[in-house]
Design a protein around this motif. Structure first.
Motif, short mmCIF file in Angstrom:
data_model
loop_
_atom_site.label_atom_id
_atom_site.label_comp_id
_atom_site.label_asym_id
_atom_site.label_seq_id
_atom_site.Cartn_x
_atom_site.Cartn_y
_atom_site.Cartn_z
N PHE A 146 96.70 -55.99 -38.36
CA PHE A 146 96.88 -57.35 -38.02
C PHE A 146 95.95 -57.63 -36.85
O PHE A 146 95.28 -58.84 -37.03
CB PHE A 146 98.39 -57.63 -37.46
N TYR A 147 95.56 -56.70 -35.98
CA TYR A 147 94.32 -57.01 -34.96
C TYR A 147 92.94 -57.21 -35.93
O TYR A 147 92.37 -58.12 -35.45
CB TYR A 147 94.06 -56.00 -33.96
N GLN A 148 92.81 -56.42 -36.84
CA GLN A 148 91.59 -56.68 -37.54
C GLN A 148 91.55 -57.92 -38.16
O GLN A 148 90.63 -58.71 -38.27
CB GLN A 148 91.54 -55.45 -38.87
N LYS A 149 92.56 -58.48 -39.09
CA LYS A 149 92.77 -59.57 -39.42
C LYS A 149 92.57 -60.88 -38.48
O LYS A 149 91.79 -61.65 -38.63
CB LYS A 149 94.10 -59.86 -40.26
N SER A 150 93.14 -60.45 -37.40
CA SER A 150 92.71 -61.72 -36.13
C SER A 150 91.31 -61.81 -35.69
O SER A 150 90.77 -62.72 -35.55
CB SER A 150 93.77 -61.11 -35.01
N CYS A 151 90.89 -60.48 -35.50
CA CYS A 151 89.46 -60.45 -35.18
C CYS A 151 88.35 -60.95 -36.18
O CYS A 151 87.36 -61.59 -35.88
CB CYS A 151 89.11 -58.78 -34.94
N LYS A 152 88.70 -60.65 -37.46
CA LYS A 152 87.79 -61.28 -38.53
C LYS A 152 87.82 -62.62 -38.56
O LYS A 152 87.07 -63.29 -38.91
CB LYS A 152 88.27 -61.00 -39.95
N ARG A 153 88.89 -63.21 -37.96
CA ARG A 153 89.12 -64.71 -38.07
C ARG A 153 88.75 -65.39 -36.62
O ARG A 153 88.90 -66.67 -36.35
CB ARG A 153 90.36 -65.18 -38.27
N GLY A 154 88.05 -64.48 -35.69
CA GLY A 154 87.30 -64.97 -34.66
C GLY A 154 88.23 -64.87 -33.24
O GLY A 154 87.88 -65.74 -32.28
N ASP A 155 89.14 -64.14 -33.31
CA ASP A 155 90.00 -64.14 -31.97
C ASP A 155 89.53 -62.86 -31.32
O ASP A 155 89.55 -61.63 -31.81
CB ASP A 155 91.63 -63.74 -32.43
N ALA A 156 88.92 -63.21 -30.14
CA ALA A 156 88.50 -62.05 -29.08
C ALA A 156 89.81 -60.80 -28.84
O ALA A 156 89.48 -59.80 -28.78
CB ALA A 156 88.05 -62.69 -27.82
N ARG A 157 90.97 -61.47 -28.70
CA ARG A 157 92.12 -60.56 -28.20
C ARG A 157 92.29 -59.72 -29.30
O ARG A 157 92.37 -58.33 -29.17
CB ARG A 157 93.21 -61.29 -28.09
N GLY A 158 92.04 -60.14 -30.64
CA GLY A 158 92.15 -59.17 -31.72
C GLY A 158 91.31 -58.04 -31.81
O GLY A 158 91.54 -56.90 -31.86
N CYS A 159 89.98 -58.41 -31.58
CA CYS A 159 88.83 -57.55 -31.45
C CYS A 159 88.97 -56.64 -30.56
O CYS A 159 88.72 -55.29 -30.42
CB CYS A 159 87.52 -58.36 -31.35
N PHE A 160 89.42 -57.11 -29.14
CA PHE A 160 89.48 -56.16 -28.06
C PHE A 160 90.50 -55.21 -28.32
O PHE A 160 90.10 -53.93 -28.31
CB PHE A 160 89.96 -57.08 -26.82
N ASN A 161 91.72 -55.68 -28.77
CA ASN A 161 92.80 -54.55 -29.12
C ASN A 161 92.67 -53.72 -30.28
O ASN A 161 92.94 -52.56 -30.33
CB ASN A 161 94.26 -55.44 -29.49
N LEU A 162 91.64 -54.14 -31.30
CA LEU A 162 91.07 -53.33 -32.43
C LEU A 162 90.32 -52.15 -31.69
O LEU A 162 90.44 -50.94 -31.99
CB LEU A 162 90.45 -54.16 -33.45
#
Length: 118
Positions: free
Chosen positions: A57-73
């Protein structure tokens, strides 16, 4: 210890219908819904703790431009939490979080980059 972004609105145990609603949001392209599901799986809030699903889910969030998802990934890769440990991948996702103007992403990118060079 890496700081993982958390969301105050989901710190309590969620009902099944609330989790289903977040899943629908994520499936519909909502990066916040994906990030929130990642945090829920990461912390085992209302669902069985599952680091692999959190990373998905972090990866999906990151792919959609969410910095928090990228950080947690990035933190998941650095710590081998739910996915294989990879400093290179962690650096990549911390860098992406930094590019999205996340200061913790920038700090961890600099720190890890220095550690990898030593």
């Amino acid at each position: 210890m890496n700081f993982l972004w958390t969301v105050l609105s989901i710190l309590t145990v969620l009902s099944a219908s609330e989790v289903d609603e977040l899943q629908k949001k994520c499936d519909g392209g909502d990066r916040n819904g994906c990030f929130d599901l990642g945090v829920i799986y990461d912390n085992g809030q209302g669902l069985k703790q599952n680091y692999f699903k959190a990373a998905e889910f972090y990866q999906k969030s990151c792919k959609r431009g969410d910095a928090r998802g990228c950080f947690n990934l990035g933190a998941s890769y650095e710590n081998g939490k739910g996915i294989y440990q990879s400093d290179e991948k962690a650096l990549k996702f911390y860098g992406k979080a930094c590019d999205l103007e996340d200061s913790l992403g920038c700090e961890n990118y600099i720190r890890l980059n220095k550690e990898m060079k030593n």
